[in-house]
Design a protein around this motif. Structure first.
Motif: not given
Length: 380
Positions: A289-304, A331-336
């Motif tokens: 349903g949605s993707l977000a990249m971590s602020r350090d560009s090391e991890v990508v999150a995907a929601s199902c 919904g996903l957003a970078e946090l730290d």
């Protein structure tokens, strides 16, 4: 696969600028004057307990900082890194969009798509904030287009359009070179007369297209293998180095469980598929349903959301890292540095934490429902 040669060095120039964290640090004061905000702010579409739809700017405590009524259901929000202005779009096949100030110092402006077009729910800004780009359906011509809007004045003005590189353009994001846009063409033909019905499932042809935002020239098109033509490419996230991550929704049967994550390396133009462990594959309901990249560009999150899961992958090599369970999380957003804020359809806001256990519930508003996407307005 067709891939137009792209100068990788030019794509990486200024990568930090185009994809930098968006920090504005203001919210409305008592007298309408902006005052410094010590907390990170986020924005998303939401359905209230009364059934009405709005765009909400909120903090981690779930307190509404700004509420903008919508004429219908909203989808995603694009945030301008130069001006702090935001552009929210209607869910397909809606025709309204709202330009608003994240700090709440100017009244929001609602405008409509031109006749013969509807929005797909996503957009992006030019680096200087003067122009905005919206994924749209030219439903009479059965092609995807990118509508171009001048948003430098008080009211957006449509100044042109160019081909999206396919059918059913959904998400659109800027690339680090400052002059290219990447578009996920889902490949699905629709028409507003038939609502959200999908008209070409047997012949759909999804792709990811890179476009020069100034000329509208298609610089590269990456296609899936023919056997995966029903894998609709929908939502994206981009690393600081310009690697594109794409989440998919499979339009075949649930007994089929193809990989739902792909990445695009701009150097060779290849789409690479990334899978989850066997124990998870059959639980995802073929839907990201949605993707977000971590602020350090090391991890990508995907929601199902249909599975109530959030998945985490290494943004470097696509290795599956972990998963977390949260009902109807989308919904996903970078946090730290490497964390994420997770919103769900039950009004909850959660923090991913170390991604090893369950996410931590930060706030919940009974009777409300956050929509598919959440964006960081003022990251910590």
């Amino acid at each position: 696969m067709l891939w137009t040669a792209i100068d990788r060095r030019s794509l990486l120039v200024g990568g930090g600028a185009a994809l930098a964290a968006l920090a504005f640090g203001h919210r409305p004061g008592r007298a309408g004057e902006p005052v410094p905000s010590e907390d990170p702010l986020f924005a998303a579409a939401r359905r209230g307990a009364d059934g009405r739809h709005s765009i909400v700017v909120t903090g981690l405590d779930g307190t509404d900082r700004q509420v903008i009524p919508l004429p219908g259901r909203g989808h995603d929000i694009a945030v301008c890194p130069a001006s702090g202005r935001c552009l929210a779009f209607a869910r397909r096949p809606g025709t309204f969009a709202v330009l608003f100030d994240a700090a709440g110092t100017r009244p929001p402006v609602v405008f409509e798509a031109v006749p013969g077009r509807h929005f797909y729910g996503h957009g992006a800004f030019s680096p200087d904030g003067r122009l905005a780009y919206a994924t749209e359906n030219d439903y009479l011509g059965n092609r995807g287009v990118i509508g171009v809007y001048d948003v430098s004045g008080t009211r957006p003005q449509r100044v042109g359009e160019f081909w999206s590189g396919g059918i059913g353009p959904h998400d659109i994001l800027p690339l680090p070179d400052g002059r290219s846009l990447v578009v996920a063409n889902g490949g699905i033909e629709t028409h507003p007369d038939t609502g959200r019905r999908k008209l070409n499932l047997e012949t759909m042809c999804p792709n990811v297209t890179v476009i020069d935002r100034d000329s509208g020239t298609v610089r590269g098109v990456a296609d899936l293998p023919p056997g995966l033509h029903k894998l609709s490419l929908r939502h994206m996230a981009v690393t600081g180095a310009g690697k594109v991550w794409i989440g998919a929704q499979y339009e075949g049967g649930l007994e089929e469980t193809p990989p739902l994550m792909a990445s695009l390396d701009l150097e060779d133009g290849r789409l690479r598929l990334h899978d989850v462990p066997d124990a998870l594959r059959g639980r995802l309901a073929n839907y990201v349903g949605s993707l977000a990249m971590s602020r350090d560009s090391e991890v990508v999150a995907a929601s199902c959301p249909r599975a109530g899961l959030v998945l985490y992958f290494s943004a470097r090599d696509g290795a599956f890292l972990s998963s977390q369970q949260r009902a109807d999380a989308c919904g996903l957003a970078e946090l730290d540095r490497d964390g994420f804020l997770i919103s769900d359809g039950q009004g909850g806001l959660s923090e991913s934490g170390d991604r090893a256990g369950a996410p931590t519930l930060l706030a919940s508003l009974a009777g409300t429902s956050w929509d598919n996407h959440m964006v960081a307005i003022d990251p910590a």
